[in-house]
Each structure stands twice: as structure tokens, then as C-alpha cells.
Design a protein around this motif. Structure first.
Motif, mmCIF file in Angstrom:
data_model
loop_
_atom_site.group_PDB
_atom_site.id
_atom_site.type_symbol
_atom_site.label_atom_id
_atom_site.label_comp_id
_atom_site.label_asym_id
_atom_site.label_seq_id
_atom_site.Cartn_x
_atom_site.Cartn_y
_atom_site.Cartn_z
ATOM 1 N N ILE A 64 0.792 -0.821 -0.025
ATOM 2 C CA ILE A 64 -0.140 -0.548 -0.024
ATOM 3 C C ILE A 64 0.772 1.202 0.084
ATOM 4 C CG2 ILE A 64 -1.573 1.625 1.362
ATOM 5 C CD1 ILE A 64 -2.498 -1.995 2.303
ATOM 6 N N ASP A 65 0.788 2.284 -0.864
ATOM 7 C CA ASP A 65 1.317 3.256 -0.678
ATOM 8 C C ASP A 65 0.961 3.985 0.164
ATOM 9 O OD1 ASP A 65 -0.298 5.180 -1.806
ATOM 10 O OD2 ASP A 65 0.161 4.673 -3.888
ATOM 11 N N VAL A 66 2.120 5.853 0.375
ATOM 12 C CA VAL A 66 1.843 5.796 2.312
ATOM 13 C C VAL A 66 0.357 6.857 1.369
ATOM 14 C CG1 VAL A 66 2.188 8.232 3.134
ATOM 15 C CG2 VAL A 66 3.704 6.801 2.121
ATOM 16 N N ASP A 67 -0.043 7.245 0.352
ATOM 17 C CA ASP A 67 -1.146 7.944 0.602
ATOM 18 C C ASP A 67 -2.645 7.501 0.760
ATOM 19 O OD1 ASP A 67 0.009 10.655 -0.482
ATOM 20 O OD2 ASP A 67 -0.186 9.741 -2.928
ATOM 21 N N GLU A 68 -2.359 5.726 0.213
ATOM 22 C CA GLU A 68 -3.789 4.950 0.340
ATOM 23 C C GLU A 68 -3.061 4.607 1.910
ATOM 24 O OE1 GLU A 68 -3.246 2.528 -3.784
ATOM 25 O OE2 GLU A 68 -1.910 1.422 -1.815
ATOM 26 N N LEU A 69 -2.462 4.418 2.638
ATOM 27 C CA LEU A 69 -2.155 4.570 3.698
ATOM 28 C C LEU A 69 -2.961 5.200 5.153
ATOM 29 C CD1 LEU A 69 -1.060 2.011 6.129
ATOM 30 C CD2 LEU A 69 0.264 3.730 6.096
ATOM 31 N N GLU A 70 -2.590 6.024 3.858
ATOM 32 C CA GLU A 70 -3.733 7.649 4.853
ATOM 33 C C GLU A 70 -4.821 8.054 4.650
ATOM 34 O OE1 GLU A 70 -1.215 10.719 3.456
ATOM 35 O OE2 GLU A 70 -0.178 11.384 5.709
ATOM 36 N N ARG A 71 -5.640 7.628 3.150
ATOM 37 C CA ARG A 71 -6.700 7.402 3.250
ATOM 38 C C ARG A 71 -7.338 6.770 3.680
ATOM 39 N NH1 ARG A 71 -5.439 7.882 -2.654
ATOM 40 N NH2 ARG A 71 -6.604 6.330 -2.728
ATOM 41 N N ILE A 72 -6.599 4.537 4.000
ATOM 42 C CA ILE A 72 -7.233 3.481 4.214
ATOM 43 C C ILE A 72 -7.051 4.240 5.997
ATOM 44 C CG2 ILE A 72 -6.520 1.300 5.455
ATOM 45 C CD1 ILE A 72 -5.907 1.173 2.498
ATOM 46 N N PRO A 80 -2.064 6.469 10.584
ATOM 47 C CA PRO A 80 -1.004 5.275 9.516
ATOM 48 C C PRO A 80 -0.162 4.255 10.157
ATOM 49 C CG PRO A 80 -1.381 7.157 8.736
ATOM 50 C CD PRO A 80 -2.376 7.506 10.158
ATOM 51 N N GLU A 81 0.242 5.259 11.894
ATOM 52 C CA GLU A 81 1.417 5.011 12.295
ATOM 53 C C GLU A 81 0.692 3.279 12.930
ATOM 54 O OE1 GLU A 81 2.528 9.123 11.650
ATOM 55 O OE2 GLU A 81 0.113 8.203 12.622
ATOM 56 N N TYR A 82 -0.840 3.444 13.294
ATOM 57 C CA TYR A 82 -1.630 2.563 14.048
ATOM 58 C C TYR A 82 -1.110 0.788 13.000
ATOM 59 C CZ TYR A 82 -4.989 -0.531 16.018
ATOM 60 O OH TYR A 82 -4.984 -1.451 17.215
ATOM 61 N N LEU A 83 -1.773 1.541 11.353
ATOM 62 C CA LEU A 83 -2.144 0.521 10.989
ATOM 63 C C LEU A 83 -0.200 0.083 10.487
ATOM 64 C CD1 LEU A 83 -4.250 1.979 7.908
ATOM 65 C CD2 LEU A 83 -4.462 0.429 10.161
ATOM 66 N N LEU A 84 1.025 0.161 11.101
ATOM 67 C CA LEU A 84 2.692 0.029 10.580
ATOM 68 C C LEU A 84 3.184 -0.846 11.787
ATOM 69 C CD1 LEU A 84 3.559 3.137 9.292
ATOM 70 C CD2 LEU A 84 3.198 1.310 7.993
ATOM 71 N N ARG A 85 2.573 -0.805 12.683
ATOM 72 C CA ARG A 85 2.895 -1.265 14.421
ATOM 73 C C ARG A 85 2.377 -2.869 13.655
ATOM 74 N NH1 ARG A 85 -0.359 2.465 18.556
ATOM 75 N NH2 ARG A 85 1.038 3.990 18.169
ATOM 76 N N ALA A 86 3.601 -3.768 13.917
ATOM 77 C CA ALA A 86 3.625 -5.246 13.990
ATOM 78 C C ALA A 86 3.068 -5.235 15.300
ATOM 79 C CB ALA A 86 4.813 -5.716 14.654
ATOM 80 N N PRO A 87 2.235 -6.525 15.444
ATOM 81 C CA PRO A 87 1.217 -6.996 16.490
ATOM 82 C C PRO A 87 2.695 -7.429 17.819
ATOM 83 C CG PRO A 87 0.308 -7.871 14.990
ATOM 84 C CD PRO A 87 1.478 -7.354 14.813
ATOM 85 N N SER A 88 1.779 -7.053 19.636
ATOM 86 C CA SER A 88 2.878 -7.715 19.878
ATOM 87 C C SER A 88 3.398 -8.744 20.283
ATOM 88 C CB SER A 88 2.901 -6.683 21.265
ATOM 89 O OG SER A 88 1.201 -7.415 21.730
ATOM 90 N N PRO A 89 4.127 -9.435 21.472
ATOM 91 C CA PRO A 89 4.563 -11.153 20.874
ATOM 92 C C PRO A 89 3.474 -11.792 21.119
ATOM 93 C CG PRO A 89 6.394 -10.141 21.120
ATOM 94 C CD PRO A 89 5.293 -9.210 21.613
ATOM 95 N N ALA A 90 3.123 -11.271 22.488
ATOM 96 C CA ALA A 90 2.012 -11.940 23.197
ATOM 97 C C ALA A 90 0.521 -11.751 22.977
ATOM 98 C CB ALA A 90 1.905 -10.873 25.052
ATOM 99 N N SER A 91 0.321 -11.348 21.323
ATOM 100 C CA SER A 91 -1.572 -10.787 20.608
ATOM 101 C C SER A 91 -1.526 -11.889 21.187
ATOM 102 C CB SER A 91 -1.139 -9.898 19.709
ATOM 103 O OG SER A 91 -0.917 -8.159 20.781
ATOM 104 N N PRO A 92 -3.216 -12.753 20.489
ATOM 105 C CA PRO A 92 -4.090 -13.342 19.846
ATOM 106 C C PRO A 92 -3.408 -13.030 18.753
ATOM 107 C CG PRO A 92 -5.085 -12.460 21.371
ATOM 108 C CD PRO A 92 -3.746 -11.605 21.356
#
Length: 99
Positions: A64-72, A80-92
Motif C-alpha cells: 500500500i502506498d503512503v497516500d493509500e495508507l493515509e486514506r485507509i 497510519p502509524e497504528y496500521l504500521l505497528r507489528a502486533p506484540s508477541p503476546a497478542s493473539p
């Protein structure tokens, strides 16, 4: 020493980041009770186009490009930063990324 090494983390390769974003978008769609088609319409792309970016089979094969990421992010009510975060190891599996 790179910035990532100085923080004691491993840099994420581009395909890993695309997969993370795709998984986070799918998790947010489920949380909001939306379909990929709903999201595609909201951001002005076809469902096929969006599916190539967030579909489970492709696992973010096309980033996904940056503009799409912002729109999504705007449609889903997250940053957008939230969508870039990897789930923590303890997350199901399927849980949203750690805040």
C-alpha cells in the motif's frame, strides 16, 4: 551501527511491513464490521485493487502506498502509524497491534 540496531530491534523487510499493514487493515475492518468492498469504495479504488494489497492469499504482496495508507487510516479512524505497528508477541492472532 544503524538506527534499528541501536534500538536493539531487527529491521523489518518491506514484504514483512506490507504483510503487517495488510493484517492490521483486515483486523480493523473486522472490528468496524466493514468489508474490503466497503473500504475500497470509501477510498476510491476497486475491490480487486484493494484485495491485491490486503488479501489473505497475497499477504500484502503489493504494498500500500503512503497516500493509500493515509486514506485507509482515515476511513478506519486510526493513524497510519497504528496500521504500521507489528502486533506484540503476546497478542493473539488477529488482535489489533499494541498501542
Amino acid at each position: 551501527m544503524t538506527f534499528a540496531q541501536s534500538r536493539d530491534t531487527q529491521p523489518m523487510d518491506a514484504s514483512g511491513l506490507a504483510s503487517t499493514v495488510a493484517a492490521n487493515v483486515r483486523a480493523e475492518l473486522a472490528r468496524h464490521g466493514m468489508t474490503a468492498q466497503d473500504l475500497a469504495t470509501a477510498i476510491g479504488v476497486t475491490p480487486f485493487y484493494l484485495g491485491r494489497r490486503i488479501g489473505r492469499q497475497q499477504r500484502g504482496a503489493i504494498a500500500i502506498d503512503v497516500d493509500e495508507l493515509e486514506r485507509i487510516a482515515a476511513v478506519l479512524g486510526v493513524t497510519p502509524e497504528y496500521l504500521l505497528r507489528a502486533p506484540s508477541p503476546a497478542s493473539p492472532p488477529g488482535a489489533p497491534p499494541a498501542s
